[in-house]
Design a protein around this motif. Structure first.
Motif, PDB file in Angstrom:
ATOM      1  N   ARG A  62      18.805 -41.842  18.346  1.00  0.00           N
ATOM      2  CA  ARG A  62      17.972 -42.652  19.237  1.00  0.00           C
ATOM      3  C   ARG A  62      17.470 -43.904  18.515  1.00  0.00           C
ATOM      4  NH1 ARG A  62      14.590 -42.855  23.675  1.00  0.00           N
ATOM      5  NH2 ARG A  62      14.996 -40.770  24.440  1.00  0.00           N
ATOM      6  N   ASP A  63      17.007 -43.732  17.282  1.00  0.00           N
ATOM      7  CA  ASP A  63      16.498 -44.868  16.510  1.00  0.00           C
ATOM      8  C   ASP A  63      17.571 -45.939  16.335  1.00  0.00           C
ATOM      9  OD1 ASP A  63      14.074 -43.544  16.282  1.00  0.00           O
ATOM     10  OD2 ASP A  63      14.337 -43.031  14.154  1.00  0.00           O
TER      11      ASP A  63
ATOM     12  N   SER B 284      18.480 -47.775  19.539  1.00  0.00           N
ATOM     13  CA  SER B 284      17.364 -48.595  20.013  1.00  0.00           C
ATOM     14  C   SER B 284      17.379 -49.981  19.381  1.00  0.00           C
ATOM     15  CB  SER B 284      16.026 -47.915  19.691  1.00  0.00           C
ATOM     16  OG  SER B 284      15.906 -46.700  20.395  1.00  0.00           O
TER      17      SER B 284
ATOM     18  N   LEU C   9      20.014 -46.668  26.428  1.00  0.00           N
ATOM     19  CA  LEU C   9      19.445 -47.515  25.365  1.00  0.00           C
ATOM     20  C   LEU C   9      20.547 -48.267  24.637  1.00  0.00           C
ATOM     21  CD1 LEU C   9      16.723 -45.424  23.487  1.00  0.00           C
ATOM     22  CD2 LEU C   9      16.405 -47.629  24.625  1.00  0.00           C
TER      23      LEU C   9
ATOM     24  N   ASN D  38      21.053 -52.314  24.421  1.00  0.00           N
ATOM     25  CA  ASN D  38      21.028 -53.006  23.140  1.00  0.00           C
ATOM     26  C   ASN D  38      22.391 -53.519  22.687  1.00  0.00           C
ATOM     27  OD1 ASN D  38      18.197 -52.953  22.340  1.00  0.00           O
ATOM     28  ND2 ASN D  38      18.470 -50.745  22.537  1.00  0.00           N
TER      29      ASN D  38
END
Length: 164
Positions: free
Chosen positions: A49-50, A53, A81, A85
């Protein structure tokens, strides 16, 4: 520009490494390519997820999930996400979930399988290291090309030509 991994292999046999055929196609984008970024985790998707993101234009996230089939490392919210991005694609040596929703997103996704269970959320793992699975070393900064016929990796960007 469109490409075929078969043509890239034929034209660049000495430059490419071919991943063993073990991945299913899930994302709405069947062909994708980009510079490799890597993560190594075990049944924990916080780092996934990081990474997704962050801005990812021109990049493919390669996730070494150890081949675990016990939970999913990415679902539709994290995949969205990635789209937001600008990531080109994600290759997961593990499972995803929400496959129908991910299939409607404009991103390339390859994974071993699907699994309805979400992963742990401890934040354990490593980033930006060489990961090895499917008979290939995935090196950050190298290039990955994926289409309906498979996944190949090259130390340098390959010249793309129109697909037949």
């Amino acid at each position: 520009m469109s490409f075929l991994t078969t043509d890239l292999c034929d034209a660049n046999a000495e430059l490419v490494r071919v991943a063993q055929p073990m991945f299913a196609i899930y994302g709405g984008r069947k062909r994708f390519c980009g510079e490799i970024a890597t993560i190594k985790v075990h049944e924990d998707n916080v780092l996934v997820r990081d990474a997704l993101s962050q801005p990812g234009k021109g990049k493919v996230l390669v996730v070494d999930g150890g081949g675990s089939l016990r939970c999913a490392l990415m679902g539709d919210l994290i995949a969205a996400l990635a789209v937001q991005n600008g990531w080109e694609g994600v290759v997961i040596y593990g499972c995803i979930r929400d496959s129908v929703a991910i299939g409607a997103l404009d991103i390339g996704v390859r994974a071993l399988n699907t699994h309805p269970l979400k992963s742990r959320k401890k934040g354990a793992g490593d980033t930006n290291l060489v990961v090895t699975f499917a008979g290939v070393d995935f090196v950050p900064g190298e290039f990955l090309y994926a289409d309906e016929d498979g996944i190949i990796v090259s130390r340098q960007a390959l010249k793309l030509t129109a697909a037949n």
